[in-house]
Design a protein around this motif. Structure first.
Motif, PDB file in Angstrom:
ATOM      1  N   THR A  32     -53.023   9.464 -36.849  1.00 44.80           N
ATOM      2  CA  THR A  32     -52.339   9.867 -35.621  1.00 44.80           C
ATOM      3  C   THR A  32     -51.885  11.319 -35.748  1.00 44.80           C
ATOM      4  OG1 THR A  32     -50.294   8.949 -36.514  1.00 44.80           O
ATOM      5  CG2 THR A  32     -51.448   7.608 -34.898  1.00 44.80           C
ATOM      6  N   PHE A  33     -51.600  11.911 -34.612  1.00 48.96           N
ATOM      7  CA  PHE A  33     -51.060  13.274 -34.566  1.00 48.96           C
ATOM      8  C   PHE A  33     -49.594  13.140 -34.170  1.00 48.96           C
ATOM      9  CE2 PHE A  33     -52.557  17.792 -33.945  1.00 48.96           C
ATOM     10  CZ  PHE A  33     -51.291  18.343 -33.877  1.00 48.96           C
ATOM     11  N   VAL A  34     -48.728  13.350 -35.141  1.00 48.92           N
ATOM     12  CA  VAL A  34     -47.291  13.155 -34.909  1.00 48.92           C
ATOM     13  C   VAL A  34     -46.599  14.513 -34.944  1.00 48.92           C
ATOM     14  CG1 VAL A  34     -45.176  12.119 -35.819  1.00 48.92           C
ATOM     15  CG2 VAL A  34     -47.322  10.867 -35.920  1.00 48.92           C
ATOM     16  N   THR A  35     -45.781  14.779 -33.945  1.00 55.65           N
ATOM     17  CA  THR A  35     -45.076  16.063 -33.897  1.00 55.65           C
ATOM     18  C   THR A  35     -43.578  15.860 -34.058  1.00 55.65           C
ATOM     19  OG1 THR A  35     -46.764  17.005 -32.460  1.00 55.65           O
ATOM     20  CG2 THR A  35     -44.624  18.093 -32.465  1.00 55.65           C
ATOM     21  N   LEU A  36     -42.991  16.635 -34.971  1.00 52.40           N
ATOM     22  CA  LEU A  36     -41.535  16.675 -35.080  1.00 52.40           C
ATOM     23  C   LEU A  36     -41.073  17.826 -34.199  1.00 52.40           C
ATOM     24  CD1 LEU A  36     -41.107  16.357 -38.974  1.00 52.40           C
ATOM     25  CD2 LEU A  36     -41.379  14.532 -37.275  1.00 52.40           C
ATOM     26  N   LEU A  37     -40.317  17.505 -33.171  1.00 52.75           N
ATOM     27  CA  LEU A  37     -39.928  18.499 -32.169  1.00 52.75           C
ATOM     28  C   LEU A  37     -38.413  18.563 -32.072  1.00 52.75           C
ATOM     29  CD1 LEU A  37     -40.699  20.271 -29.628  1.00 52.75           C
ATOM     30  CD2 LEU A  37     -40.544  18.161 -28.293  1.00 52.75           C
ATOM     31  N   GLY A  38     -37.892  19.772 -32.007  1.00 55.92           N
ATOM     32  CA  GLY A  38     -36.441  19.894 -31.834  1.00 55.92           C
ATOM     33  C   GLY A  38     -36.029  21.340 -31.951  1.00 55.92           C
ATOM     34  N   PRO A  39     -34.770  21.630 -31.609  1.00 58.13           N
ATOM     35  CA  PRO A  39     -34.304  23.013 -31.650  1.00 58.13           C
ATOM     36  C   PRO A  39     -34.199  23.531 -33.080  1.00 58.13           C
ATOM     37  CG  PRO A  39     -32.487  21.534 -31.149  1.00 58.13           C
ATOM     38  CD  PRO A  39     -33.722  20.701 -31.178  1.00 58.13           C
ATOM     39  N   SER A  40     -34.085  24.829 -33.203  1.00 55.90           N
ATOM     40  CA  SER A  40     -33.972  25.468 -34.510  1.00 55.90           C
ATOM     41  C   SER A  40     -32.815  24.858 -35.311  1.00 55.90           C
ATOM     42  CB  SER A  40     -33.735  26.964 -34.278  1.00 55.90           C
ATOM     43  OG  SER A  40     -33.710  27.600 -35.509  1.00 55.90           O
ATOM     44  N   GLY A  41     -33.082  24.521 -36.551  1.00 52.31           N
ATOM     45  CA  GLY A  41     -32.027  24.029 -37.429  1.00 52.31           C
ATOM     46  C   GLY A  41     -31.804  22.528 -37.368  1.00 52.31           C
ATOM     47  N   VAL A 192     -44.940  20.395 -37.043  1.00 54.53           N
ATOM     48  CA  VAL A 192     -43.572  20.790 -36.692  1.00 54.53           C
ATOM     49  C   VAL A 192     -43.606  21.906 -35.650  1.00 54.53           C
ATOM     50  CG1 VAL A 192     -41.616  22.141 -37.576  1.00 54.53           C
ATOM     51  CG2 VAL A 192     -42.368  20.114 -38.800  1.00 54.53           C
ATOM     52  N   THR A 193     -42.857  21.744 -34.579  1.00 56.32           N
ATOM     53  CA  THR A 193     -42.741  22.819 -33.601  1.00 56.32           C
ATOM     54  C   THR A 193     -41.413  22.699 -32.851  1.00 56.32           C
ATOM     55  OG1 THR A 193     -43.804  23.911 -31.719  1.00 56.32           O
ATOM     56  CG2 THR A 193     -43.951  21.531 -31.770  1.00 56.32           C
ATOM     57  N   HIS A 194     -40.972  23.829 -32.267  1.00 55.27           N
ATOM     58  CA  HIS A 194     -39.825  23.721 -31.367  1.00 55.27           C
ATOM     59  C   HIS A 194     -40.296  23.923 -29.922  1.00 55.27           C
ATOM     60  CE1 HIS A 194     -40.049  28.014 -32.471  1.00 55.27           C
ATOM     61  NE2 HIS A 194     -39.850  28.165 -31.192  1.00 55.27           N
ATOM     62  N   ASP A 195     -41.637  23.974 -29.749  1.00 55.47           N
ATOM     63  CA  ASP A 195     -42.223  24.247 -28.444  1.00 55.47           C
ATOM     64  C   ASP A 195     -42.623  22.930 -27.779  1.00 55.47           C
ATOM     65  OD1 ASP A 195     -44.035  24.770 -26.394  1.00 55.47           O
ATOM     66  OD2 ASP A 195     -44.725  26.625 -27.339  1.00 55.47           O
ATOM     67  N   GLN A 196     -41.880  22.551 -26.754  1.00 51.20           N
ATOM     68  CA  GLN A 196     -42.099  21.230 -26.152  1.00 51.20           C
ATOM     69  C   GLN A 196     -43.456  21.114 -25.481  1.00 51.20           C
ATOM     70  OE1 GLN A 196     -41.530  20.909 -22.510  1.00 51.20           O
ATOM     71  NE2 GLN A 196     -40.416  22.769 -22.070  1.00 51.20           N
ATOM     72  N   GLU A 197     -43.948  22.219 -24.918  1.00 51.76           N
ATOM     73  CA  GLU A 197     -45.247  22.156 -24.251  1.00 51.76           C
ATOM     74  C   GLU A 197     -46.359  21.883 -25.276  1.00 51.76           C
ATOM     75  OE1 GLU A 197     -45.286  25.112 -21.108  1.00 51.76           O
ATOM     76  OE2 GLU A 197     -47.473  25.076 -21.311  1.00 51.76           O
ATOM     77  N   GLU A 198     -46.216  22.564 -26.420  1.00 50.63           N
ATOM     78  CA  GLU A 198     -47.179  22.361 -27.504  1.00 50.63           C
ATOM     79  C   GLU A 198     -47.165  20.890 -27.949  1.00 50.63           C
ATOM     80  OE1 GLU A 198     -47.853  25.726 -30.123  1.00 50.63           O
ATOM     81  OE2 GLU A 198     -47.030  24.487 -31.709  1.00 50.63           O
ATOM     82  N   MET A 217     -38.474   8.590 -30.178  1.00 55.59           N
ATOM     83  CA  MET A 217     -39.826   8.673 -30.704  1.00 55.59           C
ATOM     84  C   MET A 217     -40.723   7.929 -29.725  1.00 55.59           C
ATOM     85  SD  MET A 217     -40.882   7.611 -34.497  1.00 55.59           S
ATOM     86  CE  MET A 217     -42.557   7.285 -34.992  1.00 55.59           C
ATOM     87  N   GLY A 218     -41.815   8.544 -29.313  1.00 60.18           N
ATOM     88  CA  GLY A 218     -42.694   7.863 -28.363  1.00 60.18           C
ATOM     89  C   GLY A 218     -43.887   8.708 -28.009  1.00 60.18           C
ATOM     90  N   THR A 219     -44.717   8.216 -27.108  1.00 58.54           N
ATOM     91  CA  THR A 219     -45.866   8.998 -26.647  1.00 58.54           C
ATOM     92  C   THR A 219     -45.331  10.149 -25.790  1.00 58.54           C
ATOM     93  OG1 THR A 219     -46.070   7.726 -24.619  1.00 58.54           O
ATOM     94  CG2 THR A 219     -47.288   6.899 -26.526  1.00 58.54           C
ATOM     95  N   PRO A 220     -46.152  11.198 -25.584  1.00 58.81           N
ATOM     96  CA  PRO A 220     -45.701  12.283 -24.706  1.00 58.81           C
ATOM     97  C   PRO A 220     -45.254  11.754 -23.340  1.00 58.81           C
ATOM     98  CG  PRO A 220     -47.666  12.966 -25.872  1.00 58.81           C
ATOM     99  CD  PRO A 220     -47.455  11.516 -26.220  1.00 58.81           C
TER     100      PRO A 220
END
Ligand SMILES: Nc1ncnc2c1ncn2[C@@H]1O[C@H](COP(=O)(O)OP(=O)(O)OP(=O)(O)O)[C@@H](O)[C@H]1O
Length: 358
Positions: A32-41, A192-198, A217-220
């Protein structure tokens, strides 16, 4: 989908007495392609580094394919990491850069040459073997960094903001390249990204983090359409988050107006937060609207108009619509029941609200 490849179990981590990850639990399924998304820090990179073995958790377990790997060094884990800075060796040509890890492993020359060819083809840079690092663009260098990781045949690829240094167009091209690679190679990506569109573009699963906690945690689609709390709703895309009262199942009151919705099980007369996306508000004649307001701001955005509609209670609704409402004109607002998302208020606010009612 297969079974989980990585399990983080009760992971906590502090730096200098400050808690960065607090009892984090996460399962990542194979392929799977899992993204950890969130603000800096928020702890994304720390989570990735703990999986990669570059950082040790204070407590908890890292499990890879059913086996605990807490004490296994990075080079013994069946994974590779690609960082934002490409970290290519500038004194080596492209082929030598890609071959580096394989040479250390003592692979034969023929094997290495085959792998270099294969990896360059995968990242659309066939024939670049003899080029110097300096002669490549940022995007090309990042593709080489990915090629170098891929030749090791990892089961898991960790990517820490790998597109962060690229301009927008190149970023978008590379996003599609990475999705293609993941599908062709059949390996698991943690990104890992902080870019929600990405995150929305690339992921099978998004893990939204804030202050060391997983918020959702879930699908887009789940994350965008059914945010579980105000943080997620606010962080992913733009939204109107308004206070409401759930009158009973499938009926919510917002600023004195009753909106039909599809949510159930919130109880009777329960204070809630209501999320409505700007593109889900329909502009109609004032007498046809569930609420009525006046346009107080208008910007032409190309594909739609961005408007601010202020209702008598003073709330400024963000609206994206192809229907134009000029500044100063009265307009009705309507929302399809399926586009109204109800959320519990955070615990402390809820208690306060109940306290007031009593
Ligand atoms: N080695 C370290 N020593 C001290 N503090 C650290 C260390 N590594 C991370 N931190 C702190 O831990 C917190 C989380 O950092 P982390 O890099 O995991 O966040 P992040 O979500 O990846 O952020 P960003 O998007 O800015 O990279 C930050 O406050 C950071 O300053």
């Amino acid at each position: 989908m297969g079974q989980s490849l990585i399990d983080l179990v009760n992971i906590s981590k502090s730096f200098d007495g400050t808690m960065v990850l607090d009892d984090l639990n996460l399962s990542v399924k194979e392929n799977t392609f899992v993204t950890l998304l969130g603000p800096s820090g928020c702890g994304k990179t720390t989570t990735l580094r703990i999986i990669g073995g570059f950082e040790k958790a204070d407590t908890g377990k890292v499990i890879f394919d059913g086996t605990e790997i807490n004490d296994l060094p990075p080079n013994k884990r069946q994974l590779n990491t690609v960082f934002q800075k490409y970290a290519l060796f500038s004194h080596m040509n492209i082929a030598e850069n890609i071959a580096f890890g394989l040479k250390i492993k003592g692979k034969s020359k023929a094997y290495i040459n085959d792998k270099i060819k294969y990896a360059l083809k995968l990242v659309n840079l066939d024939g670049y073997e003899k080029r110097t690092v300096d002669s490549l663009s940022g995007g090309q260098q990042q593709r080489i960094a990915i090629a170098r990781a891929i030749v090791n045949e990892p089961r898991l690829l960790l990517l820490d903001e790998p597109l962060g240094a690229l301009d927008l167009k190149l970023r978008q091209d590379m996003q599609y390249e990475l999705i293609r690679l993941k599908n062709e190679l059949g390996i698991t990506f943690i990104y890992v990204t902080h870019d929600q569109e990405e995150a929305l573009t690339m992921s099978d699963t998004i893990v939204v983090m804030n202050q060391g906690y997983i918020q959702q945690m879930g699908t887009p689609e789940q994350i965008y359409n059914e945010p579980e709390n105000a943080f997620v709703a606010d962080f992913i895309g733009e939204s109107n988050i308004v206070p409401g009262v759930m009158l009973h199942d499938e009926l919510v009151e917002i600023f004195g107006a009753k909106f039909a919705c599809v949510d159930r099980g919130f109880g009777v007369n329960k204070p809630v937060d209501v999320v409505i996306r700007p593109e889900d508000i329909e502009l109609v004649e004032p007498e046809q609207g569930t609420l009525t307001g006046t346009c107080t701001h208008l910007i032409f955005k190309g594909v739609h108009y961005e408007m601010e509609i202020t209702t008598p209670d003073g709330f400024e609704w963000l609206v994206h619509s192809t229907t134009l409402c000029p500044v100063g004109k009265k307009v009705g607002l309507r929302v399809d029941p399926f586009n109204i998302q109800i959320m519990n208020k955070p615990a402390s606010e809820d208690e306060e609200a109940v306290g007031v009612n009593e």
